[in-house]
Motif scaffolding. Structure first.
Motif, PDB file in Angstrom:
ATOM      1  N   TRP A  71       2.395  -2.297 -24.732  1.00 10.61           N
ATOM      2  CA  TRP A  71       1.298  -2.889 -23.951  1.00 10.61           C
ATOM      3  C   TRP A  71       0.980  -1.979 -22.768  1.00 10.61           C
ATOM      4  N   PHE A  72      -0.292  -1.669 -22.610  1.00 15.12           N
ATOM      5  CA  PHE A  72      -0.780  -0.874 -21.490  1.00 15.12           C
ATOM      6  C   PHE A  72      -1.933  -1.644 -20.851  1.00 15.12           C
ATOM      7  N   ALA A  73      -2.057  -1.559 -19.526  1.00 18.48           N
ATOM      8  CA  ALA A  73      -3.141  -2.281 -18.857  1.00 18.48           C
ATOM      9  C   ALA A  73      -3.533  -1.583 -17.570  1.00 18.48           C
ATOM     10  N   ASP A  74      -4.836  -1.505 -17.357  1.00 20.90           N
ATOM     11  CA  ASP A  74      -5.397  -1.045 -16.091  1.00 20.90           C
ATOM     12  C   ASP A  74      -6.032  -2.262 -15.439  1.00 20.90           C
ATOM     13  N   ASP A  75      -5.363  -2.828 -14.434  1.00 18.20           N
ATOM     14  CA  ASP A  75      -5.842  -4.041 -13.774  1.00 18.20           C
ATOM     15  C   ASP A  75      -6.637  -3.724 -12.517  1.00 18.20           C
ATOM     16  N   CYS A  76      -7.652  -4.542 -12.294  1.00 22.03           N
ATOM     17  CA  CYS A  76      -8.413  -4.576 -11.043  1.00 22.03           C
ATOM     18  C   CYS A  76      -8.996  -3.235 -10.643  1.00 22.03           C
ATOM     19  N   PHE A 106      -0.350  -1.204 -30.709  1.00 21.98           N
ATOM     20  CA  PHE A 106      -0.530  -0.981 -29.285  1.00 21.98           C
ATOM     21  C   PHE A 106      -1.584  -1.953 -28.782  1.00 21.98           C
ATOM     22  N   GLY A 107      -1.356  -2.557 -27.637  1.00 22.04           N
ATOM     23  CA  GLY A 107      -2.346  -3.409 -27.003  1.00 22.04           C
ATOM     24  C   GLY A 107      -2.779  -2.781 -25.700  1.00 22.04           C
ATOM     25  N   TYR A 108      -4.052  -2.977 -25.350  1.00 22.46           N
ATOM     26  CA  TYR A 108      -4.552  -2.439 -24.091  1.00 22.46           C
ATOM     27  C   TYR A 108      -5.455  -3.465 -23.430  1.00 22.46           C
ATOM     28  N   GLY A 109      -5.261  -3.655 -22.133  1.00 21.34           N
ATOM     29  CA  GLY A 109      -6.100  -4.563 -21.366  1.00 21.34           C
ATOM     30  C   GLY A 109      -6.712  -3.845 -20.190  1.00 21.34           C
ATOM     31  N   TRP A 110      -7.921  -4.244 -19.840  1.00 21.20           N
ATOM     32  CA  TRP A 110      -8.624  -3.648 -18.705  1.00 21.20           C
ATOM     33  C   TRP A 110      -9.395  -4.724 -17.982  1.00 21.20           C
ATOM     34  N   THR A 111      -9.244  -4.785 -16.672  1.00 25.67           N
ATOM     35  CA  THR A 111      -9.998  -5.756 -15.881  1.00 25.67           C
ATOM     36  C   THR A 111     -10.731  -5.026 -14.774  1.00 25.67           C
ATOM     37  N   SER A 112     -11.892  -5.557 -14.428  1.00 27.80           N
ATOM     38  CA  SER A 112     -12.718  -4.871 -13.445  1.00 27.80           C
ATOM     39  C   SER A 112     -12.754  -5.569 -12.095  1.00 27.80           C
ATOM     40  N   ASN A 113     -12.118  -6.721 -11.962  1.00 28.57           N
ATOM     41  CA  ASN A 113     -12.079  -7.360 -10.641  1.00 28.57           C
ATOM     42  C   ASN A 113     -10.809  -8.184 -10.497  1.00 28.57           C
ATOM     43  N   SER A 114     -10.535  -8.602  -9.270  1.00 27.15           N
ATOM     44  CA  SER A 114      -9.268  -9.273  -8.975  1.00 27.15           C
ATOM     45  C   SER A 114      -9.181 -10.693  -9.520  1.00 27.15           C
TER      46      SER A 114
END
Length: 191
Positions: A33-38, A4-12
């Motif tokens: 793949w899971f991601a919480d963007d921006c 499983f891959g996970y990405g997280w970003t805190s700004n645009s």
């Protein structure tokens, strides 16, 4: 065992797709793949929609890979809590910036103990003035020399190289080293 891959970003200005490419470039074949963007502000992993979906799907002997520690939580307490939750499920946790050892395993427990000790020293974990979120740490430091070309100049260099112009000729025209030109050309081929 699924990866499983996970990405997280805190700004645009960031995008989790870059994190996914980094994980794949490191040799991980991601089945999920899971991601919480921006996210507008740092938030605990329990308040991240995609991270909670991931926790609902990851199982025994599955592996979770992330690029940085801040993907696992807002602060040291949150990170320790999430890794312990995954360890109880017998899932592996690998953070690319720390190397390829399992955070839920024996070596990772030492790292978690250090994180827990730091979290215990924090006098007011809910007071934002008392701590800097882990998510802002990578933006605070810079590595290497400053970039001496604009995005438009780099695009022109790549366009001319694709049209057949040699690296040496481009270096002379832009007053840059051959290595700089090769880095610019190589960077666009990885995108």
């Amino acid at each position: 065992m699924a990866v499983f891959g996970y990405g997280w970003t805190s700004n645009s200005s960031q995008h989790s797709g870059q994190q996914r490419r980094m994980l794949e470039h490191a040799g991980y074949e991601l089945a999920h793949w899971f991601a919480d963007d921006c996210a507008s502000e740092p938030r605990p992993a329990a308040q991240r929609f995609e991270f909670q979906r991931l926790l609902g799907r990851i199982g025994r002997h599955d592996r979770l890979v992330v690029c940085t520690l801040d993907c696992l939580g807002q602060d040291a307490r949150d990170i320790v809590s999430q890794v312990r939750t995954l360890a109880l499920r017998r899932s592996e946790v690998v953070v690319l910036q720390l190397g390829s050892f399992d955070l839920a395993g024996a070596a990772g427990q030492a790292v978690l103990a250090a994180l827990a000790a730091v979290a215990d020293m924090d006098p007011h974990p809910a007071d934002p003035a008392c701590m800097t979120p882990i998510a802002t740490a990578p933006q605070a430091r810079t590595r290497g020399r400053p970039v001496c070309t604009t995005q438009a100049q780099r695009a022109l260099i790549v366009q001319q190289h694709r049209a057949g112009e040699s690296i040496s000729a481009l270096a002379r025209a832009a007053n840059l080293s051959r290595a700089s030109i090769m880095r610019i050309v190589r960077a666009t081929s990885l995108q």
